[in-house]
Enzyme design. Structure first.
Site, PDB file in Angstrom:
ATOM      1  N   TYR A   1      31.380  -9.770 -14.278  1.00 20.98           N
ATOM      2  CA  TYR A   1      30.329 -10.267 -15.186  1.00 20.98           C
ATOM      3  C   TYR A   1      29.514 -11.381 -14.512  1.00 20.98           C
ATOM      4  CZ  TYR A   1      28.131 -12.560 -19.157  1.00 20.98           C
ATOM      5  OH  TYR A   1      27.203 -13.146 -19.993  1.00 20.98           O
TER       6      TYR A   1
ATOM      7  N   TYR B   1      18.334 -12.658 -28.531  1.00 22.77           N
ATOM      8  CA  TYR B   1      19.373 -13.386 -29.266  1.00 22.77           C
ATOM      9  C   TYR B   1      18.944 -13.669 -30.695  1.00 22.77           C
ATOM     10  CZ  TYR B   1      21.276 -13.436 -24.708  1.00 22.77           C
ATOM     11  OH  TYR B   1      21.743 -13.019 -23.510  1.00 22.77           O
TER      12      TYR B   1
ATOM     13  N   LYS C   1      22.950  -7.414 -18.830  1.00 16.24           N
ATOM     14  CA  LYS C   1      23.745  -6.795 -19.900  1.00 16.24           C
ATOM     15  C   LYS C   1      23.167  -5.436 -20.302  1.00 16.24           C
ATOM     16  CE  LYS C   1      25.108 -11.310 -21.754  1.00 16.24           C
ATOM     17  NZ  LYS C   1      24.700 -12.387 -22.660  1.00 16.24           N
TER      18      LYS C   1
ATOM     19  N   SER D   1      21.419 -12.632 -18.285  1.00 12.32           N
ATOM     20  CA  SER D   1      21.735 -11.716 -19.388  1.00 12.32           C
ATOM     21  C   SER D   1      20.956 -10.407 -19.351  1.00 12.32           C
ATOM     22  CB  SER D   1      21.463 -12.397 -20.728  1.00 12.32           C
ATOM     23  OG  SER D   1      22.506 -13.264 -21.030  1.00 12.32           O
TER      24      SER D   1
ATOM     25  N   VAL E   1      19.010 -16.604 -19.140  1.00 11.92           N
ATOM     26  CA  VAL E   1      18.898 -18.071 -19.113  1.00 11.92           C
ATOM     27  C   VAL E   1      18.251 -18.636 -17.853  1.00 11.92           C
ATOM     28  CG1 VAL E   1      20.673 -18.916 -20.691  1.00 11.92           C
ATOM     29  CG2 VAL E   1      21.307 -18.265 -18.379  1.00 11.92           C
TER      30      VAL E   1
HETATM   31  O1  DON Z   1      27.041 -15.694 -19.790  1.00 13.42           O
HETATM   32  C1  DON Z   1      26.283 -16.552 -19.350  1.00 13.42           C
HETATM   33  O2  DON Z   1      26.418 -17.676 -19.706  1.00 13.42           O
HETATM   34  C2  DON Z   1      25.157 -16.238 -18.377  1.00 13.42           C
HETATM   35  N1  DON Z   1      25.596 -15.791 -17.149  1.00 13.42           N
HETATM   36  C3  DON Z   1      24.165 -15.312 -18.960  1.00 13.42           C
HETATM   37  C4  DON Z   1      23.649 -15.817 -20.269  1.00 13.42           C
HETATM   38  C5  DON Z   1      22.227 -15.542 -20.523  1.00 13.42           C
HETATM   39  O3  DON Z   1      21.414 -15.247 -19.677  1.00 13.42           O
HETATM   40  C6  DON Z   1      21.838 -15.737 -21.918  1.00 13.42           C
HETATM   41  N2  DON Z   1      20.430 -15.743 -22.058  1.00 13.42           N
HETATM   42  N3  DON Z   1      19.648 -16.056 -22.785  1.00 13.42           N
END
Ligand code: DON
Length: 331
Positions: A204, A256, A80, A77, A274
């Protein structure tokens, strides 16, 4: 007990500061056992939950590293922030802010229900999945590789090398991410996507799988901390207005639904992923005392054991400690 920095003064060496950070990392490394490695993307489960590493980079190349700081990981993330920056550079800030809001969602990063329940005119912000997928649909280019080229160009400018995509992680997410597909289809139905859904999702998943180290995150963090300018060369890499909006979003939405607590207890613009990475941008600050990094710094953390919100559990505690010791909060 963790040690504090009693009297920092600029005469002290990097090694002296580093010895404190090493102590703090080994103290907080024990906290990794309170968290769990992400498993919803199968390959991420292979990470070692005990790892904890940090890199802190300030002006004039001052650099501190401690713990497991050499391990490459996917930025997830954290990408982003980059896609939003690139989209603003391609399309302009007002075009982007007409299509994605800048309000904290107070929901899990991959929540889908708020889109329908709140009848939004645009996703809450670019750092939750619905917003990020919308932003990625706006990036210019016909293929996913074409769309990502400007992001890689920007990374190369900031890092001095061109990072790679971790193909195993990319394929693992591509083949397992039903929720992101559901969000994508819903965004398509309500008319938020500006281009083909499949190419958008492929882009993405690829941006999430860009591989980096804590040093890379610290370097990017330093440039953001300095409003988009590389403080060592004075080169403007990201337009000032865009860098400032990115930092405002990181502070209000970057962790978040734990962003409020992070702002309160750490007080630095930051964004997590994540896989366990956190990027933080501590801007220059004015204080009467002599403290480390008064001219600002970038921080990269890696600790794949996560808390229940999806943020690195030991990473957040370590950042909280450092921010307190060095008075890094912007407030
Ligand atoms: O969209 C997703 O599920 C992942 N590729 C990225 C999510 C993410 O890193 C959220 N983080 N806390």
């Amino acid at each position: 007990m963790v040690q504090g920095v009693a009297n920092w003064n600029t005469e002290q060496t990097e090694e002296w500061l580093q010895s404190y950070v090493e102590d703090w990392v080994s103290f907080y490394q024990k906290h990794t056992s309170d968290g769990k490695v992400a498993s919803y993307i199968p390959v991420l489960q292979e990470a070692d939950p005990d790892d904890l590493g940090i890199s802190i980079i300030g002006k004039n190349g001052i650099s501190i590293r401690a713990g497991d700081s050499d391990i490459p990981f996917t930025i997830q993330s954290i990408s982003k922030v980059l896609s939003f920056i690139v989209a603003c550079m391609e399309r302009g800030v007002s075009y982007m802010l007409d299509r994605v809001d800048v309000e904290p969602a107070g929901e899990a990063f991959n929540s889908i229900m708020h889109l329908e329940m709140k009848q939004l005119k645009k996703p809450f912000n670019p750092l939750i999945n619905a917003g990020a997928i919308t932003v990625t649909s706006i990036l210019e280019g016909r293929t996913s590789d074409e769309r990502l080229r400007p992001m890689f160009d920007l990374l190369e400018k900031m890092l001095g090398y061109r990072p790679k995509i971790n193909v195993d992680v990319y394929e693992s997410e591509r083949d397992s991410s039903m929720r992101n597909r559901a969000i994508g289809y819903y965004l398509l139905e309500i008319g938020f996507l500006e281009s083909d859904l499949n190419i958008t999702l492929e882009t993405y998943f690829k941006q999430c799988s860009i591989e980096a180290t804590v040093d890379d995150l610290a370097r990017i963090g330093l440039i953001l901390a300095n409003d988009g300018v590389n403080p060592d060369t004075d080169e403007e890499i990201i337009p000032r207005q865009v860098a400032r909006i990115a930092k405002a979003l990181m502070l209000t939405c970057g962790m978040y639904d734990a962003s409020g607590k992070f702002a309160t207890y750490v007080g630095i613009p930051a964004k997590s992923g994540v896989s366990g990475g956190i990027i933080a941008a501590a801007p220059p600050r004015v204080r009467d005392e002599d403290l480390p990094f008064l001219e600002g710094c970038g921080i990269g953390v890696y600790g794949p054991a996560l808390d229940d919100r999806g943020n690195s559990i030991a990473g957040i505690r370590l950042l909280r400690h450092i921010a307190k010791q060095w008075d890094l909060s912007i407030f």
